[in-house]
Write an enzyme that holds these catalytic residues in place. Structure first.
Site, PDB file in Angstrom:
ATOM      1  N   TYR A 244      -7.744  -9.421   4.181  1.00 43.75           N
ATOM      2  CA  TYR A 244      -8.503  -8.292   4.746  1.00 43.75           C
ATOM      3  C   TYR A 244      -9.893  -8.222   4.131  1.00 43.75           C
ATOM      4  O   TYR A 244     -10.896  -8.086   4.848  1.00 43.75           O
ATOM      5  CB  TYR A 244      -7.756  -6.989   4.499  1.00 43.75           C
ATOM      6  CG  TYR A 244      -8.459  -5.770   5.049  1.00 43.75           C
ATOM      7  CD1 TYR A 244      -8.497  -5.513   6.417  1.00 43.75           C
ATOM      8  CD2 TYR A 244      -9.096  -4.864   4.191  1.00 43.75           C
ATOM      9  CE1 TYR A 244      -9.147  -4.392   6.919  1.00 43.75           C
ATOM     10  CE2 TYR A 244      -9.744  -3.740   4.693  1.00 43.75           C
ATOM     11  CZ  TYR A 244      -9.764  -3.505   6.058  1.00 43.75           C
ATOM     12  OH  TYR A 244     -10.416  -2.401   6.556  1.00 43.75           O
TER      13      TYR A 244
ATOM     14  N   SER B  28     -15.785  -2.363   5.861  1.00 47.68           N
ATOM     15  CA  SER B  28     -15.040  -1.582   4.872  1.00 47.68           C
ATOM     16  C   SER B  28     -15.689  -1.754   3.513  1.00 47.68           C
ATOM     17  O   SER B  28     -16.256  -2.818   3.217  1.00 47.68           O
ATOM     18  CB  SER B  28     -13.586  -2.039   4.800  1.00 47.68           C
ATOM     19  OG  SER B  28     -12.943  -1.525   3.647  1.00 47.68           O
TER      20      SER B  28
ATOM     21  N   GLY C 258      -7.232   5.997  16.850  1.00 51.25           N
ATOM     22  CA  GLY C 258      -8.029   6.152  15.648  1.00 51.25           C
ATOM     23  C   GLY C 258      -9.486   6.454  15.900  1.00 51.25           C
ATOM     24  O   GLY C 258      -9.854   7.184  16.819  1.00 51.25           O
TER      25      GLY C 258
ATOM     26  N   ASN D  43      -8.297   2.426  21.786  1.00 47.41           N
ATOM     27  CA  ASN D  43      -7.059   3.076  22.209  1.00 47.41           C
ATOM     28  C   ASN D  43      -6.498   4.036  21.171  1.00 47.41           C
ATOM     29  O   ASN D  43      -5.564   4.792  21.455  1.00 47.41           O
ATOM     30  CB  ASN D  43      -6.000   2.025  22.557  1.00 47.41           C
ATOM     31  CG  ASN D  43      -5.651   1.154  21.364  1.00 47.41           C
ATOM     32  OD1 ASN D  43      -6.519   0.511  20.802  1.00 47.41           O
ATOM     33  ND2 ASN D  43      -4.398   1.147  20.958  1.00 47.41           N
TER      34      ASN D  43
END
Length: 327
Positions: free
Chosen positions: A192, A166, A41, A39
Site C-alpha cells: 500500500y 495517503s 466513501g 460508489n
C-alpha cells in the site's frame, strides 16, 4: 518517530473536530467531472458535492449494484443531480481502456478528473494482468486512465487532475528490483505504501511533463484517516475491529472529501501544479517523494507495464523546465 507524531496530531484533530471544511460559491454548470471509486466513501461524497454545484458527474465504479445504490443516495440528497455510471475495474487495464473509450464517446472534454479509487491491506493477490494488486489498482490503473483521458482534459479551458494519495507515502519505497513484491517480499502495508508513494511521484512527474504552459493542473492529497471500506479483508474479526476503531477516531466520508474538493475547486491554487495537500492546504513533501530521478524512472516503467501507446506518452522534461512549473 516523525510518522507516529504525524498520526497522533491527525487523530487528535479528528477527535477534537479541528478539520477544515471547504466552502465555495463556485458553480460547475456545464462542466464534466470524472470520479473513480464513486460508489462509496469519499468518492461518493465528492460526487454528491460536485453534483450540488451543477457538474455532470461520471462515476467510474467496479460494482454496478453498489453504483446503483450510490446513485440513489446522491439523488436522494440532490434530485437535480446529473449522473452517469460507467463500469470501471482499475485492476484490469482492459477495463480501464474500455472506460476511457466510453467516456470519449460521450464527452468532448473533461474539466476535472478525480483519481479517488483505492484498495488497502489486501492479502497478496494479482491484477488481471498479473501485477501486485495494490500497485496495479492504485497506481497503474490511474496512470493509464489519466493518460488515456488527457486529450479530453486538454479540451477543457482549464482542467484539473486530482489524485488521492495517503500520508503513508512517507514510509513508502518504490521497489524497482521487485515491483510486484514477489518471492516472499509481500506485506499488505508495504504494498500500500509503495502505491501511495507512486501516486505522489506520478502527480509531480505529470505536472513536469505537461509543462508550465499547460491548461491542466495536477494535485495529490492526503484525505485524512477516514472511516471507509477501503480495507478489504475476509476475516470478520479484522473488519469488526476496523469498524470500531474507525468510528471512534476517523473522519466521516463527508469530512474526508474536503481536501479533494479543495484541490478540485479552490481558485487560489488554479496555477499551482505538482503539489501535495492535507487538510485543505499545501504542505511540503518529504524528500522521498521529491526524487525526480525516481519519478522519471517510475513513469518509464509504468508506460512499459501498461503498454502505453507511444502517441499518448509525454516526453521527459529537463530539470530547468520543471523548476519553471513549480514557480
Amino acid at each position: 518517530m516523525g510518522m507516529i507524531w504525524d498520526s497522533v496530531k491527525e487523530i487528535t484533530g479528528n477527535v477534537l473536530h479541528l478539520r477544515t471544511k471547504f466552502v465555495t460559491n463556485k458553480r460547475l454548470d456545464g462542466q464534466v467531472v470524472v470520479i473513480t471509486g464513486a460508489n462509496s466513501g469519499i468518492g461518493r461524497e465528492t460526487a454528491l458535492q460536485l453534483s450540488l454545484l451543477g457538474a455532470k458527474v461520471i462515476m467510474g465504479c467496479r460494482d454496478p449494484k453498489r453504483a446503483g445504490s450510490a446513485v440513489d443516495y446522491i439523488k436522494a440528497n440532490n434530485k437535480n443531480a446529473v449522473l452517469s455510471v460507467i463500469q470501471l475495474d482499475l485492476s484490469s487495464l482492459e477495463s480501464v481502456r474500455d472506460f476511457a473509450k466510453k467516456v470519449s464517446q460521450k464527452e468532448t472534454n473533461i474539466d476535472i478528473l478525480i483519481n479517488n479509487a483505492g484498495i488497502a491491506g489486501t492479502p497478496e493477490s494479482q491484477t488481471k494482468e498479473g501485477f501486485e494488486m495494490q500497485f496495479g489498482t492504485n497506481h497503474l490503473g490511474h496512470f493509464l486512465l489519466t493518460l488515456l483521458l488527457l486529450p479530453l482534459l486538454k479540451g477543457a479551458p482549464k482542467a484539473r487532475v486530482v489524485s488521492v494519495s495517503s500520508g503513508l507515502y512517507k514510509v513508502g519505497k518504490i521497489h524497482f528490483d521487485n515491483i510486484n513484491l514477489r518471492d516472499g517480499a509481500y506485506a499488505p502495508m508495504k504494498a500500500y505504501n509503495q502505491s501511495k508513494l507512486a501516486n505522489v511521484l506520478f502527480t509531480r512527474e505529470l505536472a513536469k511533463r505537461l509543462g508550465p504552459n499547460s491548461t491542466i493542473s495536477a494535485y495529490c492529497l492526503h484525505p485524512g484517516a477516514i472511516k471507509t471500506d477501503i480495507v478489504k479483508t475476509d476475516k470478520l474479526y479484522e473488519r469488526f475491529l476496523a469498524n470500531i476503531v474507525s468510528s471512534l477516531l476517523f473522519l466521516t466520508p463527508h469530512m474526508g472529501a474536503q481536501t479533494s474538493l479543495y484541490c478540485a475547486l479552490e481558485d487560489s491554487i488554479e496555477n499551482e501544479t505538482g503539489f501535495y495537500y492535507e487538510n485543505c492546504k499545501k504542505v511540503d513533501l518529504k524528500p522521498i517523494a521529491m526524487d525526480d530521478k525516481t519519478a522519471a524512472k517510475l513513469w518509464e516503467l509504468s508506460t512499459e507495464l501498461v503498454n502505453l501507446e507511444e502517441h499518448l506518452n509525454l516526453p521527459h522534461v529537463k530539470q530547468q523546465a520543471w523548476e519553471q512549473v513549480q514557480l
